[in-house]
Scaffold this active site. Structure first.
Site, PDB file in Angstrom:
ATOM      1  CG  ASP A  86      -1.752   1.229   1.289  1.00 30.01           C
ATOM      2  OD1 ASP A  86      -2.224   1.700   0.551  1.00 30.01           O
ATOM      3  OD2 ASP A  86      -1.461   1.949   2.535  1.00 30.01           O
ATOM      4  CG  ASP A 139      -2.124   7.762   0.299  1.00 28.21           C
ATOM      5  OD1 ASP A 139      -1.126   8.711   0.234  1.00 28.21           O
ATOM      6  OD2 ASP A 139      -2.535   7.285  -0.692  1.00 28.21           O
ATOM      7  CE  LYS A 164      -5.464  -0.836  -1.220  1.00 30.58           C
ATOM      8  NZ  LYS A 164      -4.149  -0.409  -0.916  1.00 30.58           N
ATOM      9  CG  ASP A 220      -2.239   2.387   6.576  1.00 32.82           C
ATOM     10  OD1 ASP A 220      -2.104   2.150   5.460  1.00 32.82           O
ATOM     11  OD2 ASP A 220      -2.869   3.401   6.939  1.00 32.82           O
TER      12      ASP A 220
END
Length: 321
Positions: A15, A17, A190, A213
């Site tokens: 991922d 960000d 996602k 995260d």
């Protein structure tokens, strides 16, 4: 490096960000960790729900942050959204775009016609994050959706990590249209598995690892795709969310950040940990022992997930505060 977590998998799907960077600020150690994966021969892919940038813009941003990448290594929710549109619309169909010009360009490259205003010929609405999305843009989309247009949301992330903190994400704007239309969008990014499946295929991977995260997108998407995952605490996920996570949002490993990819996987696995004893007693998770606080969190998650007890005792609260 042969005993590192990254060596146990045939690709790493990052991922962005909150995992690799916060806006313009790189996560400390990220460039070195990505470089270590490449030097080991483990393919890397960057899988982002942020639909505001085209893959070449993402590459430029990663390069500026010390992580040179290729366009083919980047997989965005804008691309996934356009895949869904192309599967359901005829060539040349009008698609009302709520998002950036790069999203509109993805629509055009797929042989569809991007427009910004509702009209009789609009067949679909595609919605992605843009800091310039306005009430007027949402109003046009609202009219199209209420008239029966297909609605594709690139992602439904409620927030977007930045160097200043959490900001409203595309999901917050999607929620406004959901309220105004009483319609549920088709979600491309996602936690749907499409992005991870596409990224894994592009790397020729049969056993990839997701690093993310957010439990409700990164980890849920990994679970949906049947892929192991490393949860990092450098972005949105909190200890409380981890302990209370349902089966669809439970990671395989846990670490402070992505630099743990060079650590031994057994040191990162969520489960019983040396030095700590966690018991579910009278509806509370009680803790005895001493050791690393992250190991305690791994052990707490294991017991909470096994028993369904998520209330922390006083010592556990103090250690995780």
């Amino acid at each position: 490096m042969s005993d590192a977590l990254l060596a146990a998998y045939d690709a790493v799907l990052f991922d962005l960000d909150g995992t690799v960077y916060h806006g313009t600020r790189v996560i400390p150690g990220a460039p070195e960790t990505v470089r270590a994966a490449r030097e080991h021969g483990t393919p890397v892919r960057f899988v982002t729900n942020n639909a505001s940038k085209a893959p070449d813009e993402v590459v430029a941003h990663l390069t500026d942050l010390g992580m040179p990448a290729e366009v083919g290594e980047v997989h965005t929710s804008a691309q996934a959204g356009v895949v869904l549109l192309k599967e359901r619309l005829e060539a040349g169909a009008e698609v009302l775009v709520v998002g950036t010009e790069s999203l509109a360009a993805e629509v055009a490259q797929a042989g569809l016609k991007p427009v910004r205003e509702n009209g009789d010929d609009v067949r679909a609405v595609v919605q992605g994050h843009s800091p310039d999305n306005t009430w007027a843009a949402l109003a046009e989309a609202c009219l199209a959706i209420r008239a029966g247009a297909l609605w594709v949301a690139c992602n439904v992330d409620a927030t977007l990590p930045s160097e200043r903190g959490l900001l409203p994400g595309n999901g917050s704007m999607v929620a406004a249209l959901r309220t105004a239309t009483d319609v549920e969008p088709l979600v491309a990014g996602k936690p749907e598995p499409l992005l991870f499946e596409t990224a894994a295929r592009s790397a020729g991977a049969e056993r990839p690892l997701v690093v993310g995260d957010r439990l409700d997108t990164d980890i849920a998407g990994a679970v949906a795709a049947g892929i192991d995952s490393l949860v990092v605490l450098s972005g949105v996920a909190t200890p409380k969310q981890l302990i209370e996570a349902g089966p669809a949002e439970r990671g395989t490993y846990l670490a402070a950040d992505l630099t743990a990819l060079t650590s031994n996987p057994e040191d990162l696995r969520i489960g019983p940990r040396p030095g700590w004893s966690v018991k579910a007693e009278d509806g509370v998770l009680s803790v005895t022992g001493e050791g690393d606080d992250l190991d305690l969190l791994r052990a707490l998650c294991h017991t909470a997930w096994e028993t369904g007890v998520t209330e922390l005792g006083e010592r556990a609260k103090a250690k995780l505060s």
